[in-house]
Design a protein around this motif. Structure first.
Motif, mmCIF file in Angstrom:
data_model
loop_
_atom_site.group_PDB
_atom_site.id
_atom_site.type_symbol
_atom_site.label_atom_id
_atom_site.label_comp_id
_atom_site.label_asym_id
_atom_site.label_seq_id
_atom_site.Cartn_x
_atom_site.Cartn_y
_atom_site.Cartn_z
ATOM 1 N N LYS A 133 32.384 39.823 34.808
ATOM 2 C CA LYS A 133 33.693 39.309 34.403
ATOM 3 C C LYS A 133 33.502 37.903 33.859
ATOM 4 C CE LYS A 133 36.138 41.986 37.827
ATOM 5 N NZ LYS A 133 37.005 41.949 39.006
ATOM 6 N N PRO A 134 34.145 37.620 32.760
ATOM 7 C CA PRO A 134 34.011 36.251 32.213
ATOM 8 C C PRO A 134 34.728 35.234 33.112
ATOM 9 C CG PRO A 134 35.569 37.560 30.921
ATOM 10 C CD PRO A 134 34.962 38.475 31.941
ATOM 11 N N LYS A 135 34.100 34.104 33.238
ATOM 12 C CA LYS A 135 34.705 33.038 34.054
ATOM 13 C C LYS A 135 35.723 32.276 33.236
ATOM 14 C CE LYS A 135 30.665 32.392 36.922
ATOM 15 N NZ LYS A 135 29.661 31.479 37.425
ATOM 16 N N THR A 136 36.813 31.978 33.873
ATOM 17 C CA THR A 136 37.848 31.220 33.178
ATOM 18 C C THR A 136 37.659 29.739 33.461
ATOM 19 O OG1 THR A 136 39.340 31.492 35.041
ATOM 20 C CG2 THR A 136 39.501 33.094 33.262
ATOM 21 N N ALA A 137 38.001 28.926 32.488
ATOM 22 C CA ALA A 137 37.813 27.479 32.646
ATOM 23 C C ALA A 137 39.017 26.786 33.185
ATOM 24 C CB ALA A 137 37.450 26.857 31.317
#
Length: 137
Positions: A133-137
């Motif tokens: 899952k892509p990490k959110t900033a």
């Protein structure tokens, strides 16, 4: 049986070449297993061989593992019937030619099994990969 090009109403040259080999194979199998085998219509056998070979080849070209399986099944049945080197003595001229063709078909069978195994291994690995899952900033 070099090709199925002359398959006609009566199955053409292919059937004429296949009938004695099929009869010999049926006698050999029934004597070894001690069972009676049903009569096989040669025209249907040739039609099934054409269908297996064509469908298997099309699927194999597009990288589908089932195509390799169909081609393997075609080779498994046709090799035992067509290349009956075991009915000849090593001194006879047909023996060497039939044995060479038989061994070539066995090599093709093993290559198809190798391809089929690789396709299933790749599929299993893709299923085991976790989705990152892509990490959110």
């Amino acid at each position: 049986m070099n090709s199925f090009n002359e398959f006609g109403v009566d199955s053409g040259l292919t059937a004429k070449e296949l009938i004695p080999k099929l009869d010999l194979a049926k006698k050999h199998i029934s004597s070894q297993l001690h069972v009676g085998l049903p009569d096989i219509e040669v025209k249907q056998l040739v039609s099934a061989a054409i269908a297996l070979k064509r469908l298997g080849a099309i699927l194999f070209v597009f990288g589908h593992g089932f195509g390799a399986f169909l081609l393997f099944m075609y080779l498994l049945v046709s090799t035992l019937i067509l290349y009956d080197f075991y009915n000849y003595r090593p001194e006879e001229p047909q023996y060497a030619a039939l044995l060479g063709d038989f061994l070539q078909s066995v090599a093709q069978c093993s290559a198809l099994l190798f391809f089929w195994g690789l396709k299933s291994l790749i599929t299993k690995r893709q299923l085991r990969k976790k989705v990152v899952k892509p990490k959110t900033a």
